[in-house]
Design a protein around this motif. Sequence first.
Motif, mmCIF file in Angstrom:
data_model
loop_
_atom_site.group_PDB
_atom_site.id
_atom_site.type_symbol
_atom_site.label_atom_id
_atom_site.label_comp_id
_atom_site.label_asym_id
_atom_site.label_seq_id
_atom_site.Cartn_x
_atom_site.Cartn_y
_atom_site.Cartn_z
ATOM 1 N N VAL A 108 0.879 -1.172 0.000
ATOM 2 C CA VAL A 108 0.000 0.000 0.000
ATOM 3 C C VAL A 108 0.913 1.217 0.000
ATOM 4 C CG1 VAL A 108 -1.840 1.249 1.183
ATOM 5 C CG2 VAL A 108 -1.736 -1.252 1.350
ATOM 6 N N VAL A 110 1.431 5.566 -0.728
ATOM 7 C CA VAL A 110 0.842 6.896 -0.858
ATOM 8 C C VAL A 110 1.739 7.674 -1.808
ATOM 9 C CG1 VAL A 110 0.278 9.040 0.335
ATOM 10 C CG2 VAL A 110 -0.180 6.854 1.443
ATOM 11 N N VAL A 124 -3.744 6.863 -2.820
ATOM 12 C CA VAL A 124 -3.394 5.586 -2.202
ATOM 13 C C VAL A 124 -3.463 4.531 -3.295
ATOM 14 C CG1 VAL A 124 -4.081 3.837 -0.516
ATOM 15 C CG2 VAL A 124 -4.246 6.249 0.065
ATOM 16 N N LYS A 136 -6.650 2.033 -6.957
ATOM 17 C CA LYS A 136 -6.135 3.352 -6.576
ATOM 18 C C LYS A 136 -7.283 4.225 -6.111
ATOM 19 C CE LYS A 136 -3.279 7.082 -8.362
ATOM 20 N NZ LYS A 136 -2.409 7.517 -9.457
ATOM 21 N N ALA A 145 -4.909 9.874 3.508
ATOM 22 C CA ALA A 145 -4.180 8.877 2.721
ATOM 23 C C ALA A 145 -3.213 8.095 3.616
ATOM 24 C CB ALA A 145 -3.425 9.550 1.579
ATOM 25 N N GLU A 146 -2.524 8.795 4.495
ATOM 26 C CA GLU A 146 -1.590 8.118 5.400
ATOM 27 C C GLU A 146 -2.328 7.259 6.413
ATOM 28 O OE1 GLU A 146 0.815 11.277 6.972
ATOM 29 O OE2 GLU A 146 1.642 11.734 4.983
ATOM 30 N N ARG A 149 -3.449 4.205 4.518
ATOM 31 C CA ARG A 149 -2.296 3.334 4.264
ATOM 32 C C ARG A 149 -1.928 2.539 5.502
ATOM 33 N NH1 ARG A 149 2.790 6.560 4.049
ATOM 34 N NH2 ARG A 149 2.257 6.533 6.250
#
Length: 163
Positions: A108, A110, A124, A136, A145-146, A149
């Motif tokens: 995974v 970013v 992502v 995606k 996004a983090e 992830r």
Amino acid sequence: METGTASGTGRPAWVGLPGGLLTLRRLLLVFWTLLAGVATAVVLGLTAGPGWAALGAAWGAVLVWGWVLLGRNWRSWRYAERADDLLISRGVLWREETVVPYGRMQLVEVTSGPLERRFGLASVQLHTAAAATDAKIPGLVPAEAERLRDRLTELGESRSAGL
């Protein structure tokens, strides 16, 4: 963020994309259609005469059409975290729904290109054993996004399918 189903209805709790992606895509549309319109007007004006230069305005119709289509496409993107998998849905005319089981995720990541960073966006990218199921989610706020992830990585490790 709560995962699972919406209000106990058995349906997934869908999350749409933030508006920054739509803004970025529409600004790119305006830039490229204006550039094409001016180039068309100049080339036709110099080669065929000033009357033909007015055809450069036809790019205005492309701009209006693209503006509407980009809005519809942006609204079609959504994702949902369920107990055992991640759902990604997109598409207006041809609807596509991808189901990625957590145990099948291998990587995974970013990513954020220069324009995405300028607009505070990140994507992502999910990789699985089968390349056809790679998925995606574009245009997320970097913090989301983090978070996504980290959560997907954690769930993927805990539910590893022995790959």
